[in-house]
Design an enzyme around this catalytic site. Sequence first.
Site, PDB file in Angstrom:
ATOM      1  N   ARG A  90       0.940  -1.094  -0.087  1.00 30.94           N
ATOM      2  CA  ARG A  90      -0.057   0.011   0.151  1.00 30.94           C
ATOM      3  C   ARG A  90       0.941   1.299   0.189  1.00 30.94           C
ATOM      4  O   ARG A  90       0.583   2.176  -0.712  1.00 30.94           O
ATOM      5  CB  ARG A  90      -0.918   0.059   1.413  1.00 30.94           C
ATOM      6  N   ASN A 144     -10.739  -4.068  -1.438  1.00 30.29           N
ATOM      7  CA  ASN A 144     -10.696  -3.147  -2.515  1.00 30.29           C
ATOM      8  C   ASN A 144      -9.813  -3.642  -3.627  1.00 30.29           C
ATOM      9  O   ASN A 144      -8.664  -4.397  -3.358  1.00 30.29           O
ATOM     10  CB  ASN A 144     -10.055  -1.779  -1.848  1.00 30.29           C
ATOM     11  N   CYS A 164     -19.334  -1.688   0.804  1.00 36.90           N
ATOM     12  CA  CYS A 164     -18.403  -0.749   0.981  1.00 36.90           C
ATOM     13  C   CYS A 164     -19.038  -0.003   2.272  1.00 36.90           C
ATOM     14  O   CYS A 164     -20.235   0.171   2.385  1.00 36.90           O
ATOM     15  CB  CYS A 164     -18.100   0.194  -0.123  1.00 36.90           C
ATOM     16  N   HIS A 194     -16.374   3.825  -4.792  1.00 43.18           N
ATOM     17  CA  HIS A 194     -15.609   5.111  -4.586  1.00 43.18           C
ATOM     18  C   HIS A 194     -15.493   5.972  -5.848  1.00 43.18           C
ATOM     19  O   HIS A 194     -14.785   6.710  -5.716  1.00 43.18           O
ATOM     20  CB  HIS A 194     -14.018   4.710  -4.217  1.00 43.18           C
ATOM     21  N   TYR A 244     -14.097  10.426  -2.147  1.00 45.87           N
ATOM     22  CA  TYR A 244     -13.052   9.989  -3.197  1.00 45.87           C
ATOM     23  C   TYR A 244     -13.328  10.702  -4.279  1.00 45.87           C
ATOM     24  O   TYR A 244     -12.264  10.935  -5.216  1.00 45.87           O
ATOM     25  CB  TYR A 244     -13.244   8.327  -3.577  1.00 45.87           C
TER      26      TYR A 244
END
Length: 421
Positions: A90, A144, A164, A194, A244
Amino acid sequence: MKLTVVGGGSTYTPELIDGFARLRDTLPLTELVLTDPATDRLELIGALARRIFARQGHQARIVTTTDLDAAVDGADAVLLQLRVGGQAARRQDETWPLECGCVGQETTGAGGLAKALRTVPVVLDIAERVRRTNPHAWIIDFTNPVGIVTRALLQAGHKAIGLCNVAIGFQRKFAALLEVSPSEVHLDHVGLNHLTWETGVRLGGPEGKDVLPELLARHGETIAGDLHLPHALLTRLGTVPSYYLRYFYAHDEVVRELRTKPSRAAEVAAMEQQLLTLYADPSLDEKPELLSQRGGAYYSEAAVDLAASLLTGAGSPYQVVNTRNNGTLPFLPDDAVIEVQAAVDRTGATPLPIPSVDPLYAGLTAAVTTYEDLALEAALHGGRDRVFRALLSHPLIAQYEYAEELTTRLLAHNREHLAWA
């Protein structure tokens, strides 16, 4: 009733455990299995889970195992919450795109594509194991990028649905501002995972009065502040975009910000170490307050509600989920995965009818759906050219020089996770 959590060693898991314990009348589990290859973390969190259940008087058996096939055998539902490559991957997703002047984020843009490429093959392997062992189990995906992963599962014929926590977060926030119960708030939630907009906020259900104009008039500044977007923008849009959307509506501003502060991955990694220390305390028998800063707010409530509807019909009749379009948004392919309000029961999710979508939102939704198509092709079949095409199609990139450089960096940072690279 047996439920299996793949990625049970996540520091998120105590949030989920707390929800299972509190909402046991909604979802009456008899067995909960946590599975994860990280043995040390799995046993640590398994022990805490048992203490949480004991404190709240839940009688279900909690099992921990690294044997995935045994974990999913006989499960009524399998919940996926895994992170291929961990926080280290990440951190890379959030870093190298910035070197090219693009947003570094783990679920959208180049970083989001990297996560999809790592994740889709792993999730499909897990799903095949579930199908061999227990073909009737529901697969609930919280991993995700949820839209791409869920589409991969559905395309492969799995009994899957995506989840989500963005929508439930808005529902709780709006309910507090309106001083009503969350159950009274129904969102007109439209878009992709998102990439969504709240185009209406209704009291009492899908046919209830739309109070979004009133909400924006009275609390627009507060809502805009939470989203880090200008109040004037929300006023002009007349909708509430997901946070987002800031990556799209304020891309350059976000890039400047991200270049001047530690990555979110670095913050989360430090927080995880603190959480694991807390979890190791044998006197701890509830989720610690620090967990609220980890992310995933209201995840447990959303997961319990969805699982209850799918398994027993006892959950809320309408929920925001990620499911197949099937003509709901006529400007998208039927097999696209959209994030909308749906009627959910034991047969699955049926999207509610949606009025005409403003071209401002429809256009961006269609563009990102095209990217998701190409991202899934790259994840399934590999190849530098497929990665380049996906990056070139993404609205946050869309320049061939950026797409070429990002392709090079993506492959360099992810070779150990990509069998074809």
